[in-house]
Design a protein around this motif. Structure first.
Motif, PDB file in Angstrom:
ATOM      1  N   ILE A 101      22.826  -2.484  15.253  1.00 34.63           N
ATOM      2  CA  ILE A 101      21.311  -3.018  14.712  1.00 34.63           C
ATOM      3  C   ILE A 101      21.413  -2.874  13.038  1.00 34.63           C
ATOM      4  O   ILE A 101      21.755  -1.676  12.758  1.00 34.63           O
ATOM      5  N   ARG A 102      21.003  -3.823  12.581  1.00 38.61           N
ATOM      6  CA  ARG A 102      21.135  -3.588  10.775  1.00 38.61           C
ATOM      7  C   ARG A 102      19.925  -3.030  10.070  1.00 38.61           C
ATOM      8  O   ARG A 102      19.867  -2.687   8.944  1.00 38.61           O
ATOM      9  N   GLY A 103      18.784  -2.935  11.002  1.00 38.05           N
ATOM     10  CA  GLY A 103      17.513  -2.606  10.405  1.00 38.05           C
ATOM     11  C   GLY A 103      16.265  -2.792  11.087  1.00 38.05           C
ATOM     12  O   GLY A 103      16.475  -2.853  12.228  1.00 38.05           O
ATOM     13  N   SER A 104      15.204  -2.701  10.538  1.00 33.59           N
ATOM     14  CA  SER A 104      13.939  -2.937  11.181  1.00 33.59           C
ATOM     15  C   SER A 104      13.151  -3.845  10.180  1.00 33.59           C
ATOM     16  O   SER A 104      13.178  -3.869   9.076  1.00 33.59           O
ATOM     17  N   LEU A 105      12.527  -4.768  11.193  1.00 29.49           N
ATOM     18  CA  LEU A 105      11.395  -5.858  10.455  1.00 29.49           C
ATOM     19  C   LEU A 105      10.265  -5.262  10.882  1.00 29.49           C
ATOM     20  O   LEU A 105       9.851  -5.215  11.885  1.00 29.49           O
ATOM     21  N   ILE A 106       9.051  -5.144  10.001  1.00 30.58           N
ATOM     22  CA  ILE A 106       7.872  -4.812  10.351  1.00 30.58           C
ATOM     23  C   ILE A 106       6.863  -5.970   9.696  1.00 30.58           C
ATOM     24  O   ILE A 106       7.058  -6.237   8.635  1.00 30.58           O
ATOM     25  N   MET A 107       6.174  -6.429  10.761  1.00 32.00           N
ATOM     26  CA  MET A 107       4.925  -7.640  10.294  1.00 32.00           C
ATOM     27  C   MET A 107       3.625  -7.019  10.519  1.00 32.00           C
ATOM     28  O   MET A 107       3.468  -6.335  11.627  1.00 32.00           O
ATOM     29  N   GLY A 108       2.943  -7.094   9.641  1.00 38.20           N
ATOM     30  CA  GLY A 108       1.529  -6.753   9.653  1.00 38.20           C
ATOM     31  C   GLY A 108       0.410  -7.636   9.593  1.00 38.20           C
ATOM     32  O   GLY A 108       0.800  -8.695   8.774  1.00 38.20           O
ATOM     33  N   ARG A 109      -0.709  -7.667  10.325  1.00 40.51           N
ATOM     34  CA  ARG A 109      -1.909  -8.534  10.078  1.00 40.51           C
ATOM     35  C   ARG A 109      -3.058  -7.518  10.162  1.00 40.51           C
ATOM     36  O   ARG A 109      -3.396  -7.008  11.212  1.00 40.51           O
ATOM     37  N   TYR A 110      -3.783  -7.699   9.358  1.00 36.52           N
ATOM     38  CA  TYR A 110      -5.108  -6.950   9.010  1.00 36.52           C
ATOM     39  C   TYR A 110      -6.146  -7.434  10.028  1.00 36.52           C
ATOM     40  O   TYR A 110      -6.466  -8.759  10.210  1.00 36.52           O
ATOM     41  N   LEU A 111      -6.735  -6.465  10.791  1.00 39.97           N
ATOM     42  CA  LEU A 111      -7.802  -6.729  11.486  1.00 39.97           C
ATOM     43  C   LEU A 111      -9.127  -7.033  10.848  1.00 39.97           C
ATOM     44  O   LEU A 111     -10.249  -5.910  10.958  1.00 39.97           O
ATOM     45  N   ASN A 112      -9.194  -7.823  10.008  1.00 39.28           N
ATOM     46  CA  ASN A 112     -10.472  -7.799   8.965  1.00 39.28           C
ATOM     47  C   ASN A 112     -11.551  -9.029   9.694  1.00 39.28           C
ATOM     48  O   ASN A 112     -11.439  -9.196  10.998  1.00 39.28           O
ATOM     49  N   ASP A 113     -12.622  -9.071   8.961  1.00 46.19           N
ATOM     50  CA  ASP A 113     -13.793  -9.704   9.391  1.00 46.19           C
ATOM     51  C   ASP A 113     -13.372 -11.278   9.851  1.00 46.19           C
ATOM     52  O   ASP A 113     -13.847 -11.516  10.929  1.00 46.19           O
ATOM     53  N   PRO A 126       0.730  -1.098   0.119  1.00 44.84           N
ATOM     54  CA  PRO A 126       0.125  -0.121  -0.001  1.00 44.84           C
ATOM     55  C   PRO A 126       0.928   1.093   0.186  1.00 44.84           C
ATOM     56  O   PRO A 126       1.702   1.547   0.946  1.00 44.84           O
ATOM     57  N   PRO A 127       0.563   2.212  -0.948  1.00 43.79           N
ATOM     58  CA  PRO A 127       1.428   3.412  -0.999  1.00 43.79           C
ATOM     59  C   PRO A 127       1.387   4.098   0.028  1.00 43.79           C
ATOM     60  O   PRO A 127       2.181   4.871   0.616  1.00 43.79           O
ATOM     61  N   SER A 128       0.037   4.261   0.832  1.00 50.31           N
ATOM     62  CA  SER A 128      -0.298   5.076   1.847  1.00 50.31           C
ATOM     63  C   SER A 128       0.537   4.490   3.277  1.00 50.31           C
ATOM     64  O   SER A 128       0.875   5.511   3.961  1.00 50.31           O
ATOM     65  N   LEU A 129       0.983   3.354   3.074  1.00 51.99           N
ATOM     66  CA  LEU A 129       1.705   2.982   4.445  1.00 51.99           C
ATOM     67  C   LEU A 129       3.018   3.469   4.063  1.00 51.99           C
ATOM     68  O   LEU A 129       3.748   3.642   5.300  1.00 51.99           O
ATOM     69  N   ILE A 130       3.545   3.163   2.829  1.00 49.06           N
ATOM     70  CA  ILE A 130       5.134   3.492   2.472  1.00 49.06           C
ATOM     71  C   ILE A 130       4.946   5.099   2.915  1.00 49.06           C
ATOM     72  O   ILE A 130       6.092   5.493   3.473  1.00 49.06           O
ATOM     73  N   GLN A 131       3.990   5.766   2.530  1.00 50.58           N
ATOM     74  CA  GLN A 131       4.105   7.370   2.759  1.00 50.58           C
ATOM     75  C   GLN A 131       4.176   7.607   4.068  1.00 50.58           C
ATOM     76  O   GLN A 131       4.677   8.508   4.511  1.00 50.58           O
ATOM     77  N   GLN A 132       3.366   6.910   5.141  1.00 56.19           N
ATOM     78  CA  GLN A 132       3.318   7.172   6.358  1.00 56.19           C
ATOM     79  C   GLN A 132       4.470   6.643   7.050  1.00 56.19           C
ATOM     80  O   GLN A 132       4.838   7.419   7.859  1.00 56.19           O
ATOM     81  N   LEU A 133       5.187   5.539   6.565  1.00 60.21           N
ATOM     82  CA  LEU A 133       6.392   5.304   7.033  1.00 60.21           C
ATOM     83  C   LEU A 133       7.599   6.412   6.668  1.00 60.21           C
ATOM     84  O   LEU A 133       8.445   6.548   7.799  1.00 60.21           O
ATOM     85  N   LEU A 192      10.721   2.704  12.416  1.00 61.25           N
ATOM     86  CA  LEU A 192      11.872   2.396  11.744  1.00 61.25           C
ATOM     87  C   LEU A 192      12.984   2.707  12.566  1.00 61.25           C
ATOM     88  O   LEU A 192      13.988   1.966  12.234  1.00 61.25           O
ATOM     89  N   LYS A 193      12.821   3.627  13.407  1.00 58.07           N
ATOM     90  CA  LYS A 193      14.091   4.048  14.496  1.00 58.07           C
ATOM     91  C   LYS A 193      13.856   3.052  15.692  1.00 58.07           C
ATOM     92  O   LYS A 193      12.929   3.220  16.324  1.00 58.07           O
ATOM     93  N   HIS A 194      15.092   2.415  16.141  1.00 59.12           N
ATOM     94  CA  HIS A 194      15.130   1.675  17.168  1.00 59.12           C
ATOM     95  C   HIS A 194      16.317   2.003  17.793  1.00 59.12           C
ATOM     96  O   HIS A 194      17.333   1.523  17.314  1.00 59.12           O
ATOM     97  N   PRO A 195      16.155   2.831  18.864  1.00 60.62           N
ATOM     98  CA  PRO A 195      17.487   3.416  19.500  1.00 60.62           C
ATOM     99  C   PRO A 195      18.377   2.348  20.311  1.00 60.62           C
ATOM    100  O   PRO A 195      19.343   2.430  20.563  1.00 60.62           O
ATOM    101  N   ASP A 196      17.563   1.068  20.712  1.00 56.96           N
ATOM    102  CA  ASP A 196      18.323   0.033  21.400  1.00 56.96           C
ATOM    103  C   ASP A 196      17.797  -1.092  20.824  1.00 56.96           C
ATOM    104  O   ASP A 196      16.822  -1.264  20.064  1.00 56.96           O
ATOM    105  N   THR A 197      18.420  -2.416  21.292  1.00 57.51           N
ATOM    106  CA  THR A 197      17.902  -3.502  20.794  1.00 57.51           C
ATOM    107  C   THR A 197      16.583  -3.993  21.573  1.00 57.51           C
ATOM    108  O   THR A 197      16.077  -5.259  21.043  1.00 57.51           O
ATOM    109  N   THR A 198      16.252  -3.656  22.558  1.00 56.84           N
ATOM    110  CA  THR A 198      14.940  -4.048  23.271  1.00 56.84           C
ATOM    111  C   THR A 198      13.659  -2.844  22.729  1.00 56.84           C
ATOM    112  O   THR A 198      12.616  -2.923  23.463  1.00 56.84           O
ATOM    113  N   SER A 199      13.842  -2.050  21.596  1.00 60.64           N
ATOM    114  CA  SER A 199      12.820  -1.102  21.403  1.00 60.64           C
ATOM    115  C   SER A 199      11.897  -1.468  20.387  1.00 60.64           C
ATOM    116  O   SER A 199      11.974  -1.143  19.147  1.00 60.64           O
TER     117      SER A 199
END
Length: 573
Positions: free
Chosen positions: A178-190, A128-135, A142-149
């Protein structure tokens, strides 16, 4: 309303009042207690739904941590090994773990790998472009200041609400940078909502707060929840009664930015409240049954000792009233207040019987006198309505008559003889009035005024007055022959519109007004002794049935020149 009905009503009202007081007090105590228990249960159910949703987010966070803290993932960010994505991030694998979104970003917030699965579709689609635009606009995920964030929460996308978890990409031992960020999503659908409803055994509804068509009641709920202060780990809860059969619990879920995102509604049947109502109903019915038994016993005693005797007394009095026979009397056996009441009624009937006889006699006299003063139809109207009586008649015939030289005769005979003579003449005229169906208006001295065609209109009013005038001449001749007098009469007749009505408060009379009355009076005063002078208007109505002698044109006071005629006799048929 009869006394029996009043007694029954009084007992019924007393019983109803007692039941009402008991119902109100028991409702206040019993139903309120059940309602409090019901509200507590609803609160716990909403909390269960919250916990289920938080568990979903926690599971997603655990899944993101498993992938994010893995050497293979740590290496994938550097070398983008295709084998890693094919083995671990295939459409089938993502579908099996109920994931709709996977995004890998490097330390420079550049997208290394991304995959998006639409709702209910196993094939990957464009992110979704809206998600990329929002990120890009807000790099909270995307910003994780430490390993537990790690970050877990909700994001509202046009495709639907998305449960999302962001975890820093680390090695298995959580060593190194920290080499980056991993984002996982699950739609709260019907599907997910139905799964949560099945898990909690509750009826769930989820509404987006940014929906412009959100019902007004839900907007109010959302506003109230937004104003509530809650613990950081808990979402606010609001309980509302929807109807007698359902109660609703609401909670407001915020997104990862702390803004209201989703309004969750849990509809719960009011089983506890219904059970309380049933218990209260059984209790009230029991009390009502006891009250009815008590009321029936009281009514039975009252009926036997008082009401039946009063009913017989009332029936006897009613028979006297309907029969209009005041000679009847009532009877009640015993020696108590009801017996004394019957004796008092009999004494009253004695007095009424005597008074009624006197009243009937006086009324007959009054009605007879009234009919002598007024026409019968006018008298009836006057008895029914005290307002002014005035009627307009387009056609009527008025007659004035005067006995010539009667004033001179009044100085030659005694007053008694004069009155007796005038009474003899006018009595003869009165009988003629009744015979011809005319209306006598008044007498002034030796003048006699009659009208035809009112108060009951008739077409032959002119003929009736003409016949009356001819008969008047015959009657005056008969009086002359009987009394040895030589009376002559001037008679004047005119036809036209008149106004008739009753005037005066005391000694009122039925009188006429209008030019027709004045003209008829002039016909008499300008006439000749022994003649019946009629106007041209009356002549035109009677010329085909009566014999006339034209007098010619005469000067009439107030009218000028008028052509008049003398009525001689009726033409033979």
């Amino acid at each position: 309303m009869s006394l029996r009905q009043k007694t029954l009503l009084l007992i019924g009202l007393t019983l109803a009042g007692l039941i009402g007081v008991l119902y109100a007090s028991l409702s206040l105590i019993l139903i309120r207690s059940f309602a409090q228990i019901e509200e507590q249960q609803a609160y716990r159910n909403v909390r269960r739904v919250q916990e289920a949703l938080f568990d979903e987010l926690d599971n997603l966070a655990v899944l993101a941590a498993d992938y994010g803290e893995w050497d293979d993932t740590y290496a994938f960010i550097e070398n983008t090994n295709q084998g890693y994505s094919q083995e671990n991030l295939s459409d089938t694998n993502l579908t099996n773990i109920n994931l709709n979104l996977v995004l890998f970003f490097n330390r420079q917030d550049e997208l290394v790998f991304g995959k998006h699965l639409k709702l209910n579709q196993p094939q990957a689609t464009q992110i979704p472009p809206s998600l990329i635009q929002q990120l890009n606009s807000d790099s909270v995920l995307l910003k994780h200041p430490d390993t537990t964030s790690s970050i877990t929460g909700l994001i509202l996308l046009p495709q639907g609400p998305l449960m999302i978890a962001s975890n820093p990409i680390l090695s298995n031992q959580e060593t190194g940078s920290i080499r980056g960020s991993l984002i996982m999503g699950r739609y709260l659908n019907d599907q997910r909502i139905e799964a949560l409803a099945e898990l909690t055994q509750l009826n769930l509804k989820v509404y987006r707060v940014d929906n412009t068509q959100l019902p007004v009641n839900l907007q109010t709920v959302q506003s109230n929840l937004s104003e509530q202060e809650s613990q950081p780990s808990e979402a606010p809860i609001l309980i509302q009664i929807i109807s007698r059969d359902a109660i609703a619990g609401y909670t407001l879920l915020r997104d990862i930015y702390g803004k209201p995102a989703l309004l969750v509604q849990i509809d719960i049947p009011r089983e506890i409240y219904k059970q309380g109502r049933i218990s209260l109903r059984y209790l009230i019915l029991s009390l009502l049954g006891l009250g009815i038994v008590f009321s029936l016993g009281t009514l039975f005693l009252l009926e036997k000792m008082v009401l039946s005797r009063l009913a017989r007394l009332s029936t006897n009095v009613q028979e006297v009233g309907t029969s209009n026979d005041l000679s009847l009397r009532v009877s009640v056996k015993g020696n108590d207040e009801l017996t004394h009441l019957a004796e008092t009624i009999n004494l009253m009937l004695d007095a009424l019987e005597s008074s009624t006889k006197n009243l009937v006699a006086e009324r007959e006299k009054a009605e007879h006198l009234l009919l002598n003063i007024l026409p019968e139809s006018i008298a009836k109207r006057l008895q029914k309505d005290s307002d002014t009586i005035a009627d307009s008649f387009e056609e009527a015939t008025v007659l004035f008559s005067d006995i010539v030289d009667f004033t001179r005769l009044s100085g030659e005979i005694s007053p008694t003889e004069l009155v007796n003579l005038l009474n003899e003449i006018f009595s003869r005229f009165d009988r003629l009035v009744e015979q011809h169906g005319l209306e006598k208006i008044k007498t002034i001295g030796d003048s006699y005024m009659v009208v035809g065609g009112l108060p009951l209109p008739r077409q032959d009013h002119a003929e009736a007055v003409a016949d009356f005038a001819l008969d008047m001449q015959q009657e005056i001749d008969a009086v002359n022959a009987q009394q040895g007098q030589a009376f002559m009469m001037r008679i004047g007749i005119h036809s036209g519109p008149v106004v008739a009505g009753v005037i005066g408060l005391k000694k009122f009379i039925y009188d006429l007004w209008g030019d027709t009355v004045n003209t008829a009076s002039r016909m008499e005063s300008h006439g000749l002794p022994g003649y019946i002078q009629v106007s041209d208007a009356t002549y035109k109505r009677l010329k085909d049935k009566y014999v006339f002698q034209e007098r010619g044109s005469i000067s009439v006071k107030g009218k000028g020149e008028m052509t008049t005629y003398f009525l001689k006799e009726r033409k033979p048929k």
